[in-house]
Enzyme design. Structure first.
Site, PDB file in Angstrom:
ATOM      1  N   ARG A  41      54.464  39.956  21.709  1.00  0.00           N
ATOM      2  CA  ARG A  41      53.395  40.960  21.614  1.00  0.00           C
ATOM      3  C   ARG A  41      53.902  42.372  21.919  1.00  0.00           C
ATOM      4  O   ARG A  41      54.639  42.601  22.869  1.00  0.00           O
ATOM      5  CB  ARG A  41      52.284  40.602  22.603  1.00  0.00           C
ATOM      6  CG  ARG A  41      51.177  41.621  22.648  1.00  0.00           C
ATOM      7  CD  ARG A  41      49.892  41.033  23.131  1.00  0.00           C
ATOM      8  NE  ARG A  41      49.956  40.508  24.485  1.00  0.00           N
ATOM      9  CZ  ARG A  41      48.943  39.839  25.041  1.00  0.00           C
ATOM     10  NH1 ARG A  41      47.856  39.602  24.360  1.00  0.00           N
ATOM     11  NH2 ARG A  41      49.045  39.388  26.263  1.00  0.00           N
TER      12      ARG A  41
ATOM     13  N   ARG B 110      53.773  44.887  27.330  1.00  0.00           N
ATOM     14  CA  ARG B 110      53.015  44.933  28.584  1.00  0.00           C
ATOM     15  C   ARG B 110      53.852  44.393  29.734  1.00  0.00           C
ATOM     16  O   ARG B 110      54.590  43.431  29.587  1.00  0.00           O
ATOM     17  CB  ARG B 110      51.750  44.088  28.431  1.00  0.00           C
ATOM     18  CG  ARG B 110      50.567  44.906  28.037  1.00  0.00           C
ATOM     19  CD  ARG B 110      49.428  44.027  27.669  1.00  0.00           C
ATOM     20  NE  ARG B 110      49.096  43.056  28.699  1.00  0.00           N
ATOM     21  CZ  ARG B 110      48.056  42.236  28.626  1.00  0.00           C
ATOM     22  NH1 ARG B 110      47.271  42.275  27.575  1.00  0.00           N
ATOM     23  NH2 ARG B 110      47.795  41.383  29.590  1.00  0.00           N
TER      24      ARG B 110
ATOM     25  N   ARG C 106      35.906  35.601  33.184  1.00  0.00           N
ATOM     26  CA  ARG C 106      37.143  34.840  33.312  1.00  0.00           C
ATOM     27  C   ARG C 106      37.070  33.830  34.445  1.00  0.00           C
ATOM     28  O   ARG C 106      38.028  33.099  34.676  1.00  0.00           O
ATOM     29  CB  ARG C 106      38.257  35.810  33.616  1.00  0.00           C
ATOM     30  CG  ARG C 106      39.562  35.480  32.923  1.00  0.00           C
ATOM     31  CD  ARG C 106      40.222  36.704  32.631  1.00  0.00           C
ATOM     32  NE  ARG C 106      41.591  36.789  32.386  1.00  0.00           N
ATOM     33  CZ  ARG C 106      42.060  37.721  31.574  1.00  0.00           C
ATOM     34  NH1 ARG C 106      41.238  38.509  30.931  1.00  0.00           N
ATOM     35  NH2 ARG C 106      43.342  37.844  31.418  1.00  0.00           N
TER      36      ARG C 106
ATOM     37  N   LYS D 110      42.628  37.467  21.407  1.00  0.00           N
ATOM     38  CA  LYS D 110      41.307  38.036  21.738  1.00  0.00           C
ATOM     39  C   LYS D 110      41.260  39.535  21.449  1.00  0.00           C
ATOM     40  O   LYS D 110      40.311  40.032  20.859  1.00  0.00           O
ATOM     41  CB  LYS D 110      40.969  37.838  23.231  1.00  0.00           C
ATOM     42  CG  LYS D 110      40.871  36.403  23.692  1.00  0.00           C
ATOM     43  CD  LYS D 110      40.344  36.329  25.116  1.00  0.00           C
ATOM     44  CE  LYS D 110      41.249  36.942  26.168  1.00  0.00           C
ATOM     45  NZ  LYS D 110      42.530  36.255  26.360  1.00  0.00           N
TER      46      LYS D 110
HETATM   47  P1  AMP Z   1      44.269  40.791  29.837  1.00  0.00           P
HETATM   48  O1  AMP Z   1      44.667  42.085  29.221  1.00  0.00           O
HETATM   49  O2  AMP Z   1      42.879  40.369  29.474  1.00  0.00           O
HETATM   50  O3  AMP Z   1      45.285  39.698  29.631  1.00  0.00           O
HETATM   51  O4  AMP Z   1      44.219  41.056  31.442  1.00  0.00           O
HETATM   52  C1  AMP Z   1      45.364  41.483  32.137  1.00  0.00           C
HETATM   53  C2  AMP Z   1      45.160  41.221  33.625  1.00  0.00           C
HETATM   54  O5  AMP Z   1      44.034  41.974  34.112  1.00  0.00           O
HETATM   55  C3  AMP Z   1      44.860  39.784  33.990  1.00  0.00           C
HETATM   56  O6  AMP Z   1      46.034  38.996  34.103  1.00  0.00           O
HETATM   57  C4  AMP Z   1      44.146  39.968  35.327  1.00  0.00           C
HETATM   58  O7  AMP Z   1      45.061  40.270  36.366  1.00  0.00           O
HETATM   59  C5  AMP Z   1      43.317  41.218  35.075  1.00  0.00           C
HETATM   60  N1  AMP Z   1      41.989  40.887  34.514  1.00  0.00           N
HETATM   61  C6  AMP Z   1      41.520  41.183  33.274  1.00  0.00           C
HETATM   62  N2  AMP Z   1      40.257  40.743  33.112  1.00  0.00           N
HETATM   63  C7  AMP Z   1      39.925  40.141  34.273  1.00  0.00           C
HETATM   64  C8  AMP Z   1      38.753  39.463  34.720  1.00  0.00           C
HETATM   65  N3  AMP Z   1      37.681  39.296  33.929  1.00  0.00           N
HETATM   66  N4  AMP Z   1      38.761  38.972  35.991  1.00  0.00           N
HETATM   67  C9  AMP Z   1      39.817  39.141  36.792  1.00  0.00           C
HETATM   68  N5  AMP Z   1      40.958  39.742  36.434  1.00  0.00           N
HETATM   69  C10 AMP Z   1      41.018  40.246  35.183  1.00  0.00           C
END
Ligand code: AMP
Length: 242
Positions: free
Chosen positions: A142, A175, A97, A22
């Site tokens: 990654r 990360r 999400r 994404k």
């Molecule tokens: P990502 O970088 O999109 O994988 O997000 C990393 C982390 O941020 C996720 O595992 C969640 O803990 C939090 N997070 C990101 N986007 C959301 C969302 N829309 N709703 C809730 N938690 C989120």
């Protein structure tokens, strides 16, 4: 890729499990159309790094691989979408999400996001469809550049020099939540809480599924095609020839 900043693109949403690409594709779409990429994960990580109130609330939840509460994330997204650079469109990556976030976003568009030339703007929702067996390798491979944000993968998109960004020479980072122990939790959160979002948009007839196991360029080309087809369909209006 040539940039096209001449028209409104409206809201674009990328949905898919962690590691489905994404972030990589959102960046490409944002560059192509000159619109902002809005990654809730990036905004949350930035808040954690700066030690803001939101960051302190989100930190431990993120480290476990769970989702941050809906109200916190929705407020954060509302603030971002009200900024002037979102007027022609934006690409959301990692939001919505949960089904509650998807419902909230529809209400937000209904009340606040109004495009005068096209009427109410419905989002184009792209599902990044991937083979689950490949996800673990995609996630553990990654790496990202802490300076420019470019994402690499040691298996499929390696930098020219090991662990070094091609663009600015920064040392690449992994990360915190891309560790094996946390990945299972993040995939479970996707299955339980984000699958319903996919079903939600499918029911509304807004979902376009793209095979995200293909090479980055090909996935990007398919996404652009989906956006262009939708935009073309929208500009053909019954009254336009009258
Ligand atoms: P990502 O970088 O999109 O994988 O997000 C990393 C982390 O941020 C996720 O595992 C969640 O803990 C939090 N997070 C990101 N986007 C959301 C969302 N829309 N709703 C809730 N938690 C989120």
């Amino acid at each position: 890729m040539a940039q096209d900043t001449s028209r409104n693109v409206g809201p674009l949403i990328l949905v898919g499990p962690p590691g489905s690409g994404k972030g990589t594709q959102a960046k490409r779409i944002a560059e192509r159309y000159g619109i902002p990429q809005i990654s809730t994960g990036d905004i949350l990580r930035d808040n954690v790094a700066r030690g803001t109130e939101l960051g302190m609330q989100a930190k431990s939840v993120m480290a476990r691989g769970d989702l941050v509460p809906d109200n916190l994330v929705c407020d954060m997204v509302a603030t971002r979408l009200r900024q002037a650079d979102c007027e022609r469109g934006f690409v959301l990556d990692g939001f919505p999400r949960t089904a509650a976030q998807a419902g909230w976003l529809d209400a937000f568009f209904e009340h606040e996001f109004f495009d005068n030339s096209h009427g109410k703007c419905l989002p184009i929702v792209i599902l990044m469809d991937v083979d689950y067996n490949l996800l673990k390798a995609r996630i553990t491979g990654r790496r990202s550049c802490p300076t420019c944000g470019r994402i690499y993968n040691v298996h499929s998109q390696p930098p020219r020099i090991d662990e070094v960004c091609d663009l600015d020479g920064s040392k690449l980072v992994t990360r915190n939540d891309d560790r094996e122990e946390v990945i299972g939790e993040r995939l479970a959160a996707y299955e339980e809480q984000t699958r319903p979002v996919v079903d939600y948009y499918k029911r509304k007839g807004r979902l376009v599924s793209v095979n995200a196991d293909l090479p980055v360029e090909e996935v990007g080309a398919r996404i652009i095609r989906a956006i262009e087809n939708r935009n073309a369909a929208e500009t053909v209006r019954p009254s336009s020839g009258a």
